[in-house]
Design a protein around this motif. Sequence first.
Motif, PDB file in Angstrom:
ATOM      1  N   ILE A  20      83.212  16.929  36.485  1.00 29.85           N
ATOM      2  CA  ILE A  20      82.725  18.148  35.841  1.00 29.85           C
ATOM      3  C   ILE A  20      81.214  18.239  35.940  1.00 29.85           C
ATOM      4  O   ILE A  20      80.653  19.312  36.215  1.00 29.85           O
ATOM      5  CB  ILE A  20      83.203  18.200  34.373  1.00 29.85           C
ATOM      6  N   VAL A  21      80.534  17.117  35.731  1.00 28.61           N
ATOM      7  CA  VAL A  21      79.069  17.111  35.827  1.00 28.61           C
ATOM      8  C   VAL A  21      78.629  17.484  37.234  1.00 28.61           C
ATOM      9  O   VAL A  21      77.709  18.284  37.420  1.00 28.61           O
ATOM     10  CB  VAL A  21      78.514  15.733  35.407  1.00 28.61           C
ATOM     11  N   VAL A  22      79.274  16.949  38.244  1.00 25.95           N
ATOM     12  CA  VAL A  22      78.909  17.261  39.632  1.00 25.95           C
ATOM     13  C   VAL A  22      79.178  18.729  39.930  1.00 25.95           C
ATOM     14  O   VAL A  22      78.355  19.409  40.551  1.00 25.95           O
ATOM     15  CB  VAL A  22      79.668  16.349  40.615  1.00 25.95           C
ATOM     16  N   LEU A  23      80.326  19.241  39.472  1.00 26.31           N
ATOM     17  CA  LEU A  23      80.658  20.639  39.734  1.00 26.31           C
ATOM     18  C   LEU A  23      79.684  21.605  39.070  1.00 26.31           C
ATOM     19  O   LEU A  23      79.448  22.698  39.584  1.00 26.31           O
ATOM     20  CB  LEU A  23      82.085  20.948  39.258  1.00 26.31           C
ATOM     21  N   LEU A  24      79.121  21.226  37.945  1.00 27.59           N
ATOM     22  CA  LEU A  24      78.162  22.095  37.274  1.00 27.59           C
ATOM     23  C   LEU A  24      76.737  21.864  37.753  1.00 27.59           C
ATOM     24  O   LEU A  24      75.944  22.803  37.814  1.00 27.59           O
ATOM     25  CB  LEU A  24      78.234  21.872  35.755  1.00 27.59           C
ATOM     26  N   ALA A  25      76.398  20.636  38.100  1.00 25.26           N
ATOM     27  CA  ALA A  25      75.014  20.306  38.440  1.00 25.26           C
ATOM     28  C   ALA A  25      74.628  20.758  39.851  1.00 25.26           C
ATOM     29  O   ALA A  25      73.509  21.228  40.052  1.00 25.26           O
ATOM     30  CB  ALA A  25      74.780  18.818  38.287  1.00 25.26           C
ATOM     31  N   LEU A  26      75.509  20.598  40.812  1.00 23.61           N
ATOM     32  CA  LEU A  26      75.141  20.947  42.191  1.00 23.61           C
ATOM     33  C   LEU A  26      74.833  22.428  42.374  1.00 23.61           C
ATOM     34  O   LEU A  26      73.783  22.763  42.948  1.00 23.61           O
ATOM     35  CB  LEU A  26      76.229  20.489  43.165  1.00 23.61           C
ATOM     36  N   LYS A  33      66.651  25.536  43.317  1.00 24.40           N
ATOM     37  CA  LYS A  33      65.896  25.222  44.532  1.00 24.40           C
ATOM     38  C   LYS A  33      65.669  26.488  45.358  1.00 24.40           C
ATOM     39  O   LYS A  33      64.577  26.702  45.880  1.00 24.40           O
ATOM     40  CB  LYS A  33      66.670  24.182  45.352  1.00 24.40           C
ATOM     41  N   SER A  34      66.668  27.341  45.454  1.00 22.73           N
ATOM     42  CA  SER A  34      66.509  28.563  46.247  1.00 22.73           C
ATOM     43  C   SER A  34      65.599  29.560  45.549  1.00 22.73           C
ATOM     44  O   SER A  34      64.893  30.321  46.200  1.00 22.73           O
ATOM     45  CB  SER A  34      67.864  29.210  46.526  1.00 22.73           C
TER      46      SER A  34
END
Length: 58
Positions: A20-26, A33-34
Amino acid sequence: MSSELGVSSFTINLILLMAIVVLLALPTFFLFKSGQGKSAFLKKTDSKKIEVETIEAA
């Protein structure tokens, strides 16, 4: 208590939490960044101000 696969519920919950953390953080990371740290709302208002200044100058 372990599941039928012999994996503890703590391990399953930890993997779920990390996913869940990866799915929200990326996506959040790539959006910041963009946008180079600027808000999408500020970009729109800034571009409108530039367009208005360009039209008035012409």
